[in-house]
Motif scaffolding. Structure first.
Motif, PDB file in Angstrom:
ATOM      1  N   UNK A 141       0.852  -1.188   0.000  1.00  0.00           N
ATOM      2  CA  UNK A 141       0.000   0.000   0.000  1.00  0.00           C
ATOM      3  C   UNK A 141       0.887   1.237   0.000  1.00  0.00           C
ATOM      4  N   UNK A 142       0.526   2.221  -0.805  1.00  0.00           N
ATOM      5  CA  UNK A 142       1.299   3.461  -0.915  1.00  0.00           C
ATOM      6  C   UNK A 142       0.357   4.655  -0.827  1.00  0.00           C
ATOM      7  N   UNK A 143       0.707   5.615   0.007  1.00  0.00           N
ATOM      8  CA  UNK A 143      -0.027   6.885   0.041  1.00  0.00           C
ATOM      9  C   UNK A 143       0.627   7.842  -0.944  1.00  0.00           C
ATOM     10  N   UNK A 144      -0.187   8.472  -1.785  1.00  0.00           N
ATOM     11  CA  UNK A 144       0.285   9.449  -2.756  1.00  0.00           C
ATOM     12  C   UNK A 144      -0.437  10.762  -2.490  1.00  0.00           C
ATOM     13  N   UNK A 145       0.268  11.887  -2.654  1.00  0.00           N
ATOM     14  CA  UNK A 145      -0.283  13.158  -2.232  1.00  0.00           C
ATOM     15  C   UNK A 145      -0.507  14.156  -3.345  1.00  0.00           C
ATOM     16  N   UNK A 146      -1.408  15.096  -3.084  1.00  0.00           N
ATOM     17  CA  UNK A 146      -1.574  16.235  -3.982  1.00  0.00           C
ATOM     18  C   UNK A 146      -0.389  17.190  -3.870  1.00  0.00           C
ATOM     19  N   UNK A 147       0.383  17.075  -2.767  1.00  0.00           N
ATOM     20  CA  UNK A 147       1.525  17.949  -2.519  1.00  0.00           C
ATOM     21  C   UNK A 147       2.504  17.215  -1.612  1.00  0.00           C
ATOM     22  N   UNK A 148       3.641  17.832  -1.343  1.00  0.00           N
ATOM     23  CA  UNK A 148       4.600  17.311  -0.368  1.00  0.00           C
ATOM     24  C   UNK A 148       4.087  17.580   1.050  1.00  0.00           C
ATOM     25  N   UNK A 149       4.499  16.760   1.989  1.00  0.00           N
ATOM     26  CA  UNK A 149       4.261  17.002   3.417  1.00  0.00           C
ATOM     27  C   UNK A 149       2.783  17.204   3.736  1.00  0.00           C
ATOM     28  N   UNK A 150       1.943  16.328   3.204  1.00  0.00           N
ATOM     29  CA  UNK A 150       0.509  16.421   3.484  1.00  0.00           C
ATOM     30  C   UNK A 150       0.014  15.308   4.405  1.00  0.00           C
ATOM     31  N   UNK A 215       3.473  -1.185   4.091  1.00  0.00           N
ATOM     32  CA  UNK A 215       2.996   0.187   3.979  1.00  0.00           C
ATOM     33  C   UNK A 215       4.197   1.052   3.640  1.00  0.00           C
ATOM     34  N   UNK A 216       4.285   1.453   2.393  1.00  0.00           N
ATOM     35  CA  UNK A 216       5.452   2.159   1.887  1.00  0.00           C
ATOM     36  C   UNK A 216       5.294   3.653   2.160  1.00  0.00           C
ATOM     37  N   UNK A 217       6.292   4.246   2.794  1.00  0.00           N
ATOM     38  CA  UNK A 217       6.235   5.679   3.081  1.00  0.00           C
ATOM     39  C   UNK A 217       6.251   6.486   1.781  1.00  0.00           C
ATOM     40  N   UNK A 218       5.227   7.305   1.585  1.00  0.00           N
ATOM     41  CA  UNK A 218       5.152   8.120   0.382  1.00  0.00           C
ATOM     42  C   UNK A 218       6.081   9.318   0.435  1.00  0.00           C
ATOM     43  N   UNK A 219       6.431   9.829  -0.739  1.00  0.00           N
ATOM     44  CA  UNK A 219       7.315  10.993  -0.856  1.00  0.00           C
ATOM     45  C   UNK A 219       6.846  11.860  -2.019  1.00  0.00           C
ATOM     46  N   UNK A 220       7.033  13.165  -1.889  1.00  0.00           N
ATOM     47  CA  UNK A 220       6.807  14.082  -2.986  1.00  0.00           C
ATOM     48  C   UNK A 220       5.379  14.072  -3.490  1.00  0.00           C
ATOM     49  N   UNK A 221       5.210  14.417  -4.753  1.00  0.00           N
ATOM     50  CA  UNK A 221       3.909  14.422  -5.415  1.00  0.00           C
ATOM     51  C   UNK A 221       4.147  14.446  -6.922  1.00  0.00           C
ATOM     52  N   UNK A 222       3.324  13.719  -7.652  1.00  0.00           N
ATOM     53  CA  UNK A 222       3.427  13.751  -9.106  1.00  0.00           C
ATOM     54  C   UNK A 222       3.191  15.156  -9.657  1.00  0.00           C
ATOM     55  N   UNK A 238       7.388   0.205  -6.114  1.00  0.00           N
ATOM     56  CA  UNK A 238       6.539  -0.385  -5.084  1.00  0.00           C
ATOM     57  C   UNK A 238       5.488  -1.325  -5.617  1.00  0.00           C
ATOM     58  N   UNK A 239       5.093  -1.156  -6.884  1.00  0.00           N
ATOM     59  CA  UNK A 239       4.021  -1.972  -7.467  1.00  0.00           C
ATOM     60  C   UNK A 239       2.832  -2.084  -6.502  1.00  0.00           C
ATOM     61  N   UNK A 240       2.304  -0.974  -6.012  1.00  0.00           N
ATOM     62  CA  UNK A 240       1.268  -1.062  -4.983  1.00  0.00           C
ATOM     63  C   UNK A 240      -0.001  -1.758  -5.476  1.00  0.00           C
ATOM     64  N   UNK A 241      -0.576  -2.533  -4.571  1.00  0.00           N
ATOM     65  CA  UNK A 241      -1.894  -3.116  -4.801  1.00  0.00           C
ATOM     66  C   UNK A 241      -2.982  -2.122  -4.433  1.00  0.00           C
ATOM     67  N   UNK A 242      -2.650  -1.206  -3.501  1.00  0.00           N
ATOM     68  CA  UNK A 242      -3.613  -0.234  -3.006  1.00  0.00           C
ATOM     69  C   UNK A 242      -2.951   1.126  -2.899  1.00  0.00           C
ATOM     70  N   UNK A 243      -3.705   2.155  -3.262  1.00  0.00           N
ATOM     71  CA  UNK A 243      -3.263   3.543  -3.125  1.00  0.00           C
ATOM     72  C   UNK A 243      -4.226   4.283  -2.212  1.00  0.00           C
ATOM     73  N   UNK A 244      -3.664   5.147  -1.347  1.00  0.00           N
ATOM     74  CA  UNK A 244      -4.461   6.070  -0.545  1.00  0.00           C
ATOM     75  C   UNK A 244      -4.084   7.479  -0.983  1.00  0.00           C
ATOM     76  N   UNK A 245      -5.081   8.291  -1.290  1.00  0.00           N
ATOM     77  CA  UNK A 245      -4.846   9.669  -1.712  1.00  0.00           C
ATOM     78  C   UNK A 245      -4.736  10.562  -0.484  1.00  0.00           C
ATOM     79  N   UNK A 246      -3.698  11.384  -0.423  1.00  0.00           N
ATOM     80  CA  UNK A 246      -3.466  12.254   0.738  1.00  0.00           C
ATOM     81  C   UNK A 246      -3.535  13.717   0.309  1.00  0.00           C
ATOM     82  N   UNK A 247      -4.158  14.539   1.175  1.00  0.00           N
ATOM     83  CA  UNK A 247      -4.435  15.926   0.776  1.00  0.00           C
ATOM     84  C   UNK A 247      -4.558  16.818   2.006  1.00  0.00           C
TER      85      UNK A 247
END
Length: 333
Positions: A141-150, A215-222, A238-247
């Motif tokens: 599982x990987x959290x991906x963000x709209x921005x850094x440090x969210x 649970x892979x620590x997310x970094x940065x933002x696309x 990471x080849x995540x099976x699951x993504x959590x959106x962070x904002x």
């Protein structure tokens, strides 16, 4: 090994966000935090006891940890007097900055003279391979963000803690200096040579039991033009099976980029999912993690309800509410 407990050095951090390294240690390893050291111009406060170096030494602190994450990761000249005094008083120093302690001649000399250690946790210690994209057993599982440090790291730590509480198989996989200082290991991903970043993530998340979650620590933002590369490496390596959106909805622009507005959660979802499915066609977005630190309770609840209704995904603030609903979503996969 870095000796504990720590005195958390906030220096002249202009705001709370700049002290995110220290904040993470205080929240997730409070037993390691004796107190905080703030310079007169410091704008951050962890709500720990303010201590002088002498008071911290008397309280048992063994390592002064630089808990500031400034833009560019540099050791400020204004900090040097404190850092040198700490070494002379018998403290070790630990830092996750790009500007390495070991590259500062005066700090090296003081450490040598006082038989103290300098710990640079943002230095790769392994010859990482180039990514091969081979599917690994286990789940990620990987959290991906709209921005850094969210709140991507907090999301991963909270989900791991909830799974551990339930007796499920789970590991938090740090990829940045704060996570490494919290757990004691990991990959300092933004210090890895670019061609090897995705391979480093593969190395960090090896084959595992079919029901085990990393649970892979997310970094940065696309969407962040400064730090999008590290995010891409996490997604493909990471080849995540699951993504959590962070904002964090209260920001007016991307961190450090006043000319760039924040993307919507829908834009993030629609951007990240096709990219993730290159490496793992089964990847799904399972939830939303909202950082509501600058919102009242009523504002936060109303905002999260609106997002959940709009996107059809469980939406929580993992700091205020915990990660139970996000883990429920993982178990439902």
């Amino acid at each position: 090994m870095i000796q504990t407990p720590y005195l958390l050095f906030l220096g002249d951090a202009p705001d709370q966000l700049a002290a995110k390294v220290a904040q993470g240690i205080k929240d997730w390893r409070p037993e390691n935090a004796v107190g905080q050291y703030r310079m007169p111009s410091c704008g951050a406060d962890l709500r720990l006891t303010d201590l002088t170096l002498a008071e911290a030494k008397a309280a048992g602190a063994k390592t002064l940890v630089i808990g500031v994450a400034n833009r560019g990761g540099v050791i400020s000249a204004a900090w040097k007097e404190v850092l040198l005094e700490a070494l002379n008083m018998g403290f070790d120093l630990a830092s996750g900055l790009h500007n390495l302690l070991r590259d500062e001649a005066d700090l090296v000399a003081a450490a040598r003279a006082n038989n103290r250690s300098l710990f640079d946790v943002r230095v790769p210690s392994v010859a990482y391979p180039i990514a091969n994209g081979i599917k690994r057993s286990g789940k990620r599982c990987l959290a991906v963000g709209t921005d850094c440090s969210v709140g991507k790291m907090y999301t991963g730590l909270a989900m791991d803690a909830e799974m551990q509480k339930r007796g499920l198989k789970s590991t938090f996989r740090p990829t940045g200096q704060t996570g490494i200082l919290i757990t004691g290991g990991g990959v300092p991903l933004d210090a890895v040579v670019a061609d090897f970043m995705a391979g480093a993530v593969e190395y960090l998340t090896p084959d595992n039991d079919p029901d085990h979650w990393d649970h892979i620590e997310g970094q940065g933002s696309l969407f962040h033009v400064s730090f999008s590369g590290v995010t891409m490496a996490l997604i493909h390596g990471g080849q995540p099976d699951a993504l959590v959106l962070a904002h964090e909805p209260t920001r007016s622009h991307m961190r450090g980029l006043p000319g760039y507005g924040l993307p919507s959660l829908e834009a993030l979802r629609d951007m990240v999912l096709p990219i993730a499915r290159i490496a793992n066609p089964a990847c799904q977005v399972v939830g939303v993690s909202i950082n509501t630190q600058h919102m009242s309770e009523d504002e936060a609840v109303a905002y999260m309800a609106e997002v959940e209704g709009r996107m059809g995904l469980p939406t929580v603030d993992t700091y205020r509410q915990g990660a139970a609903r996000l883990v429920d979503a993982l178990e439902a996969l």
